[in-house]
Design an enzyme around this catalytic site. Structure first.
Site, PDB file in Angstrom:
ATOM      1  N   TRP A 185      21.575  -0.707   1.015  1.00 33.51           N
ATOM      2  CA  TRP A 185      21.684  -1.152   2.407  1.00 33.51           C
ATOM      3  C   TRP A 185      21.667  -2.681   2.495  1.00 33.51           C
ATOM      4  CZ3 TRP A 185      18.122   2.390   0.612  1.00 33.51           C
ATOM      5  CH2 TRP A 185      16.862   1.902   0.291  1.00 33.51           C
ATOM      6  N   GLU A 245      15.449   2.119   7.109  1.00 31.65           N
ATOM      7  CA  GLU A 245      14.130   1.854   7.694  1.00 31.65           C
ATOM      8  C   GLU A 245      13.421   3.164   8.070  1.00 31.65           C
ATOM      9  OE1 GLU A 245      12.370  -0.737   7.688  1.00 31.65           O
ATOM     10  OE2 GLU A 245      13.890  -2.105   6.976  1.00 31.65           O
ATOM     11  N   GLN A 287       7.833   6.675   5.057  1.00 32.50           N
ATOM     12  CA  GLN A 287       6.779   7.346   4.281  1.00 32.50           C
ATOM     13  C   GLN A 287       7.328   7.789   2.934  1.00 32.50           C
ATOM     14  OE1 GLN A 287       6.793   8.671   7.717  1.00 32.50           O
ATOM     15  NE2 GLN A 287       4.677   8.540   8.368  1.00 32.50           N
ATOM     16  N   TYR A 304       8.022  14.813   6.320  1.00 31.85           N
ATOM     17  CA  TYR A 304       7.838  14.226   7.656  1.00 31.85           C
ATOM     18  C   TYR A 304       9.102  14.430   8.506  1.00 31.85           C
ATOM     19  CZ  TYR A 304       3.868  12.035   5.400  1.00 31.85           C
ATOM     20  OH  TYR A 304       2.717  11.814   4.706  1.00 31.85           O
ATOM     21  N   TYR A 309       7.517  -1.893  14.472  1.00 31.57           N
ATOM     22  CA  TYR A 309       7.926  -2.391  13.148  1.00 31.57           C
ATOM     23  C   TYR A 309       9.424  -2.149  12.925  1.00 31.57           C
ATOM     24  CZ  TYR A 309       9.488  -2.143   8.474  1.00 31.57           C
ATOM     25  OH  TYR A 309      10.297  -2.305   7.382  1.00 31.57           O
ATOM     26  N   ASP A 340       4.789  -4.157   8.584  1.00 29.45           N
ATOM     27  CA  ASP A 340       4.498  -2.824   8.041  1.00 29.45           C
ATOM     28  C   ASP A 340       3.269  -2.944   7.131  1.00 29.45           C
ATOM     29  OD1 ASP A 340       5.390  -4.059   5.740  1.00 29.45           O
ATOM     30  OD2 ASP A 340       6.806  -2.484   5.176  1.00 29.45           O
ATOM     31  N   CYS A 390       2.314  -8.748  -4.543  1.00 28.39           N
ATOM     32  CA  CYS A 390       0.984  -8.653  -3.930  1.00 28.39           C
ATOM     33  C   CYS A 390       0.727  -7.173  -3.636  1.00 28.39           C
ATOM     34  CB  CYS A 390       0.949  -9.485  -2.652  1.00 28.39           C
ATOM     35  SG  CYS A 390      -0.705  -9.726  -2.006  1.00 28.39           S
TER      36      CYS A 390
HETATM   37  S1  SF4 Z   1      -1.285 -15.551  -3.925  1.00 29.10           S
HETATM   38 FE1  SF4 Z   1      -2.089 -13.623  -4.643  1.00 29.10          FE
HETATM   39  S2  SF4 Z   1      -3.266 -12.762  -2.942  1.00 29.10           S
HETATM   40 FE2  SF4 Z   1      -2.006 -14.427  -2.142  1.00 29.10          FE
HETATM   41  S3  SF4 Z   1      -0.160 -13.417  -1.374  1.00 29.10           S
HETATM   42 FE3  SF4 Z   1       0.257 -14.052  -3.474  1.00 29.10          FE
HETATM   43  S4  SF4 Z   1      -0.261 -12.301  -4.759  1.00 29.10           S
HETATM   44 FE4  SF4 Z   1      -1.177 -11.986  -2.747  1.00 29.10          FE
END
Ligand code: SF4
Length: 358
Positions: A36, A49, A54, A94, A130, A148, A202
């Site tokens: 997409w 989206e 889920q 879902y 969202y 999200d 992250c």
């Molecule tokens: S620095 Fe570390 S805690 Fe901060 S957004 Fe990046 S990965 Fe996440």
């Protein structure tokens, strides 16, 4: 620094500008090649989206292709029957999402075109804040932040938000920071960048701060004791146990099936009756060990009881008694069933094969 201090610091335009630039550079070099994105269209973005709400990306990509093949345009989707849409959705779970998608397709088709603003998208069935923000920013270039679960996590860690992100105050704090962080010149890329960062860098269990483009501006960067505790969430309710007895009554290649009610769990999907047939049927006992299946708020333990009808007339009379239908296994296989049934299809096919031999 107290919570208020962290928040003020996060809204500092110098800090947000540095973060925006770093994010964009990272995104342009690291974005995953998703269908997409390579063939952008409002229809494709909207589908992706809804499907990914889920569902994991790895599962979503082949389903997205298959769905596009079954319904190449929003007009095709609008004209399809609900059963056809649910069948194409099978495996994604879902199912309410599929029904609302279908209703929205009809509304779009009737209006003659896709909505052209965030507010108009928000008015469609199945579109929450969202999804409307994601579609409007990616597909229409509207400057609106999409929040999200991935974005909540990145923003909470980046700004050090210690309120529960699913509480009113916490959601407000995340929204304020997400708005301040938004790159209004490239809102679509920006929203996808934050989501992508949450999916790849992250992540819930590991923040890879060493390779993160936000490290220079992030409150939690390199501080394991900080990011492991963020985002804060309100305690979850335990799933309610649900013991389910399904009666699989067969005769040759025929089986008795019911369609579930229009609302509630597995609405309008095809399953087996929950009441047993009369004692003229031969009881085969449990077809296999009870199966445990988790839905969002329920923990299901399903027992499949086998019954052999003495003849087709008895099978049909049982179907009438429990407001059910008689069909072949093949016909049932072509209808929309709960994931629990598709998961057990192979075991159930063994019963069908044995029944045909009987
Ligand atoms: S620095 Fe570390 S805690 Fe901060 S957004 Fe990046 S990965 Fe996440």
């Amino acid at each position: 620094m107290n919570d208020q201090g962290f928040l003020q610091n996060s809204l500092d335009p110098k800090r947000t500008t540095v973060a925006q630039k770093a994010l964009r550079t990272w995104y342009l070099g690291h974005a995953r090649d998703l269908p997409w994105r390579s063939e952008p269209s409002l229809y494709g973005t909207w589908l992706s989206e809804i499907m990914l709400q889920q569902t994991r990306v790895e599962t979503g990509v082949p389903k997205w292709h298959a769905f596009r093949e079954a319904f190449p345009s929003v007009a095709d989707l609008a004209r399809a029957t609900e059963d056809e849409v649910l069948k194409a959705w099978e495996g994604l779970g879902y199912y309410r999402r599929a029904r609302l998608l279908h209703r929205a397709a009809k509304a779009i088709h009737e209006a003659g075109d896709f909505p052209s603003t965030h507010a108009e998208w928000l008015a469609l069935p199945g579109i929450g804040p969202y999804t409307a923000a994601a579609i409007a920013s990616i597909g229409l270039g509207e400057a609106v932040a999409a929040v999200d679960g991935n974005v909540q996590r990145v923003v909470a860690r980046w700004a050090g938000i210690r309120q529960a992100v699913d509480s009113k105050d916490g959601a407000r704090a995340v929204g304020l920071v997400a708005d301040a962080l938004l790159d209004t010149n490239h809102p679509g890329d920006h929203n996808q960048a934050v989501m992508e960062l949450g999916a790849l860098v992250c992540t819930p269990r590991a923040a890879q701060c060493g390779t993160c483009p936000l490290a220079a501006t992030c409150t939690s960067a390199g501080r394991e004791e900080a990011w492991t505790n963020l985002p804060v969430k309100q305690p979850k309710k335990k799933p309610v146990p649900w013991d389910l007895d399904w009666h699989v009554a067969t005769c040759g290649d025929l089986v008795v099936v019911v369609q579930r009610p229009d609302s509630g769990v597995w609405a309008k999907m095809w399953t087996f009756p929950e009441g047993p047939p009369s004692n003229r049927f031969a009881a085969l006992g449990l077809l296999f060990d009870p199966v445990t299946h988790i839905l969002s708020h329920r923990r299901i333990t399903a027992s499949f009881h086998g019954w052999q009808a003495p003849d087709e007339a008895s099978l049909r009379s049982y179907a009438d008694e429990v407001a059910a239908y008689v069909m072949t296994w093949e016909e049932l296989g072509a209808l929309a069933r709960p994931r629990l049934l598709t998961k057990m299809w192979e075991e159930l096919s063994d019963v069908w094969t044995a029944s045909e031999r009987a």
